[in-house]
Design a protein around this motif. Structure first.
Motif, short mmCIF file in Angstrom:
data_model
loop_
_atom_site.label_atom_id
_atom_site.label_comp_id
_atom_site.label_asym_id
_atom_site.label_seq_id
_atom_site.Cartn_x
_atom_site.Cartn_y
_atom_site.Cartn_z
N PHE A 147 0.82 -1.24 0.40
CA PHE A 147 -0.13 -0.27 0.34
C PHE A 147 0.92 1.27 0.05
O PHE A 147 2.23 1.05 -0.19
CB PHE A 147 -1.29 -0.64 1.70
CG PHE A 147 -0.45 -0.84 2.08
CD1 PHE A 147 0.25 0.83 2.88
CD2 PHE A 147 -0.61 -1.50 2.66
CE1 PHE A 147 1.49 0.44 4.32
CE2 PHE A 147 0.37 -2.35 3.93
CZ PHE A 147 0.79 -0.86 4.67
N ASP A 148 0.35 2.47 -0.28
CA ASP A 148 1.49 3.79 -0.89
C ASP A 148 1.27 4.04 1.16
O ASP A 148 -0.05 4.45 2.19
CB ASP A 148 0.38 4.56 -0.70
CG ASP A 148 1.66 5.83 -1.02
OD1 ASP A 148 1.84 5.84 -0.51
OD2 ASP A 148 0.68 6.61 -1.66
N THR A 149 2.33 3.66 2.03
CA THR A 149 2.56 4.41 3.31
C THR A 149 2.89 5.52 3.58
O THR A 149 2.43 6.51 4.77
CB THR A 149 3.90 3.48 3.93
OG1 THR A 149 5.29 4.36 2.73
CG2 THR A 149 4.37 2.18 3.67
N ARG A 150 2.56 6.52 2.23
CA ARG A 150 2.82 8.24 1.82
C ARG A 150 1.39 8.65 3.12
O ARG A 150 1.36 9.59 3.52
CB ARG A 150 3.16 8.61 1.18
CG ARG A 150 5.30 8.56 0.94
CD ARG A 150 5.44 8.64 -0.19
NE ARG A 150 4.31 7.84 -0.98
CZ ARG A 150 4.29 8.64 -2.13
NH1 ARG A 150 5.71 9.68 -2.76
NH2 ARG A 150 3.94 7.72 -3.68
N ARG A 169 9.72 11.53 9.04
CA ARG A 169 8.90 11.32 7.56
C ARG A 169 7.35 10.77 7.96
O ARG A 169 6.63 11.25 7.16
CB ARG A 169 9.37 10.04 7.01
CG ARG A 169 10.91 11.26 6.05
CD ARG A 169 11.27 9.54 5.27
NE ARG A 169 11.88 10.27 4.67
CZ ARG A 169 13.51 9.23 3.84
NH1 ARG A 169 13.67 8.12 4.41
NH2 ARG A 169 14.45 9.79 3.38
N SER A 170 7.01 9.81 8.93
CA SER A 170 6.32 9.38 9.36
C SER A 170 4.56 10.12 10.07
O SER A 170 3.94 10.23 8.69
CB SER A 170 6.59 8.36 10.46
OG SER A 170 4.88 7.76 10.45
N LEU A 171 5.20 11.85 11.02
CA LEU A 171 4.41 11.80 10.85
C LEU A 171 4.74 13.33 10.25
O LEU A 171 3.40 14.05 9.97
CB LEU A 171 4.85 12.75 12.11
CG LEU A 171 4.97 11.96 13.65
CD1 LEU A 171 5.74 12.31 14.83
CD2 LEU A 171 4.22 10.73 13.65
N ASP A 207 10.10 -3.48 1.13
CA ASP A 207 8.72 -2.73 1.32
C ASP A 207 9.11 -1.23 1.45
O ASP A 207 8.13 -0.29 1.51
CB ASP A 207 7.42 -3.57 1.91
CG ASP A 207 7.11 -4.55 1.37
OD1 ASP A 207 6.39 -4.43 0.03
OD2 ASP A 207 7.46 -5.73 2.03
N GLU A 208 9.91 -1.07 2.67
CA GLU A 208 10.66 -0.23 3.12
C GLU A 208 11.54 -0.10 2.78
O GLU A 208 12.63 -0.74 3.66
CB GLU A 208 10.24 0.32 5.04
CG GLU A 208 10.20 1.33 5.31
CD GLU A 208 9.19 2.66 5.05
OE1 GLU A 208 9.50 3.55 5.74
OE2 GLU A 208 7.99 2.15 4.58
N ALA A 213 13.32 6.89 -0.28
CA ALA A 213 12.24 7.20 -0.61
C ALA A 213 12.31 8.58 -1.58
O ALA A 213 12.95 8.71 -1.79
CB ALA A 213 11.49 7.76 1.15
N ALA A 214 11.06 8.37 -2.38
CA ALA A 214 11.10 8.69 -3.80
C ALA A 214 10.59 9.94 -3.66
O ALA A 214 10.45 10.98 -4.06
CB ALA A 214 10.18 7.69 -4.34
N ASP A 215 10.01 10.84 -2.34
CA ASP A 215 9.55 11.94 -2.13
C ASP A 215 10.19 12.52 -1.06
O ASP A 215 9.76 13.46 -0.90
CB ASP A 215 7.67 11.30 -1.67
CG ASP A 215 8.12 11.16 -0.14
OD1 ASP A 215 8.92 9.76 0.12
OD2 ASP A 215 6.81 11.57 1.12
N ASP A 216 11.77 12.18 -0.54
CA ASP A 216 12.09 12.60 0.32
C ASP A 216 13.71 12.16 -0.31
O ASP A 216 14.34 11.72 0.69
CB ASP A 216 11.75 12.17 1.43
CG ASP A 216 12.52 13.18 2.54
OD1 ASP A 216 13.04 14.33 1.98
OD2 ASP A 216 12.19 12.96 3.59
#
Length: 409
Positions: free
Chosen positions: A3-6, A38-40, A378-379, A384-387
C-alpha cells in the motif's frame, strides 16, 4: 508494495500538536529519527528535532519542520531541562516529546514534573525505564517474574571470568549493563569466541571505564542462532493496554547476531506477541517499547535479550494496511484521539541500506540473490522517492567515513 505508506491513517492526526524528537546520543546514521520525521510529517504534523546540524542526513528531510541545536548531556539535567524549555518556548504551544533512545526515555520519565506543562508524553512510573533499560536490573526482574532469559554472570575478577566461561561455554555474549553510558569507541554487545579474547575484553573494559559508568560487564550464555532473532514493538496506554503491536523477524543484524535489525519482516507469531505483552505489563512500562528475543530451538522457548523503553529505529516495518504505525499511534493517543484497530501487513519487509551494503561488501556480490533485498524491500531506512535528500546525504557521508577509515589504517 502492500500500500502507499505515505497516506495518513483513517483517523487523522492533529496538526495542532507538534512533535519534538529528543535524541541524546550523537549518531548521524540514526535512521529511526528520519523515520519519525517522515511518518509524522507526511501526516501533517509539524516535526521538530534536536540535531547535530546539517551534517546529519535526517536534517535534509522535506518533512522536518525545524531542527534545533544539540542539547546538553543527560548527565547535566539542569542544562538539558533549560534547553528543552527554550525549544518549547520557540515552538509556542504544547508539544509531544518523543525520546529516540534509552537515555532520553529515562530522562523524560525521571523529570516528568519539570517538563510539564510545556510537553506531553505518556504517563510513566519514573523508575521503570531505567529498570528495564539497565541490563543488570532487567536480569533481576526476569528472575523475579520467571521470565526466560539467557543465564549470565557478572565477573569482578579474572578468576570470575574463567568461572563464567566454564559455566556458560564459549562463544558467549559480553554486554554492558548501561549501554547509554558508554564512552566513544566502546561497543555495547560483543560476541566473544575464545578465553583469551574474553580476558582481553574484560581487562580493556575495566581500563576504559574505571568509574563503572556503563558497568557492570555482563557475560551471557549464547543461545544458538538457529532459532532466529525476533522482536516486538508496541504502544501501551496508561492502563497498560496494548493499542498497537507487532512481531518482527530479524533476517540480518548489525553487527551479525548481536545488533540491530538490518533486514526485518513483519510476521505472525501470536505466542510471542502474547509473551511480550505479558512481560511489558509485568514490568509496568507504558508508552513505546522495543523488545528483542532469541528462540531456543532446543526448548522451543523465547529468551528475552533486551528491553528498550522507547520507539525502535525500525518501527516503520510495522506500518499497517491503513498507514498506521507506532509513531502515529502515540500521537493519536496523546492528542486524545482513538487509535484504530491494527490491520497487520504480514510479510512486509524493511531494509537498512547502508548496513546491508556493509555486510554485502564482505560477500561475493555477484552471487545470485546477494543484493535482491535492495530491489524487493517494502520500506527502506533511507531511500524514499518523495524525500531523496536524506538518502543522498547519507551516501555522501558514508563514502567520506569509509575514506577516512582507509586513511587511518
Amino acid at each position: 508494495m502492500f500500500f502507499d505508506t505515505r497516506t495518513p491513517p483513517r483517523t487523522r492526526l492533529d496538526p495542532g500538536l507538534p512533535v519534538l524528537l529528543l535524541r541524546t546520543d550523537r549518531n548521524f546514521f540514526h535512521h529511526g529519527t528520519l523515520a519519525a520525521i517522515r511518518s509524522l510529517g507526511r501526516a501533517g504534523v509539524p516535526v521538530h528535532a534536536i540535531m547535530e546540524g546539517r551534517a546529519n542526513p535526517a536534517s535534509r528531510s522535506r518533512y522536518l519542520y525545524r531542527g534545533h541545536p544539540w542539547a546538553p548531556s543527560v548527565e547535566h539535567p539542569a542544562g538539558l531541562l533549560s534547553h528543552l524549555r527554550a525549544i518549547g518556548e520557540r515552538i509556542g504551544r504544547e508539544t509531544l516529546l518523543v525520546p529516540m533512545d534509552d537515555a532520553g526515555a529515562i530522562f523524560v520519565a525521571e523529570h516528568a514534573d519539570a517538563l510539564r506543562p510545556g510537553f506531553v508524553f505518556p504517563h510513566q512510573d519514573p523508575d521503570v525505564p531505567r529498570g528495564v533499560a539497565d541490563k543488570a536490573r532487567l536480569r533481576d526482574a526476569c528472575e523475579k517474574y520467571a521470565v526466560t532469559c539467557p543465564p549470565s554472570r557478572t565477573p569482578a575478577s579474572a578468576a570470575d571470568v574463567d568461572e563464567a566461561a566454564e559455566a556458560l561455554g564459549l562463544p558467549l555474549i559480553a554486554k554492558w549493563a548501561r549501554p547509554w553510558r558508554l564512552r566513544p569507541g566502546m561497543r555495547s554487545t560483543t560476541l566473544v569466541g575464545t578465553l583469551g579474547e574474553l580476558h582481553r575484553l574484560f581487562a580493556a573494559t575495566r581500563d576504559r571505564d574505571p568509574d563503572g559508568d556503563a558497568g557492570p560487564l555482563i557475560l551471557q550464555r549464547r543461545i544458538p542462532p538457529s532459532g532466529g532473532d525476533w522482536f516486538f514493538q508496541g504502544y501501551f496506554d496508561a492502563n497498560l493496554d496494548c493499542l498497537f503491536g507487532g512481531v518482527g523477524r530479524k533476517h540480518l543484524a548489525h553487527p551479525p547476531q548481536a545488533g540491530h535489525t538490518v533486514a526485518g519482516e513483519w510476521v505472525a507469531a501470536d505466542d510471542l506477541q502474547r509473551l511480550a505483552i505479558r512481560i511489558v505489563r509485568l514490568l509496568g512500562c507504558r508508552g513505546l517499547v522495543d523488545l528483542d528475543f532469541r528462540l531456543d530451538e532446543a526448548t522451543g522457548g523465547y529468551h528475552l535479550l533486551d528491553f528498550n523503553p522507547r520507539i525502535g529505529a525500525q518501527f516503520r516495518l510495522f506500518t499497517d494496511q491503513n498507514g498506521l504505525d507506532l509513531a502515529r499511534a502515540l500521537h493519536l493517543d496523546q492528542s486524545g484521539r482513538r487509535v484504530p484497530d491494527v490491520r497487520p501487513a504480514l510479510g512486509r519487509t524493511l531494509l537498512v541500506e547502508n548496513h546491508f551494503l556493509q555486510q554485502a561488501a564482505g560477500r561475493p556480490l555477484l552471487r545470485a540473490g546477494t543484493l535482491r533485498p535492495l530491489r524487493e524491500a517494502d520500506e527502506f531506512a533511507w531511500y524514499a522517492a518523495d524525500d531523496l535528500p536524506p538518502f543522498l546525504a547519507m551516501g555522501r557521508r558514508s563514502v567520506l567515513r569509509a575514506v577516512e577509515r582507509l586513511r587511518t589504517r
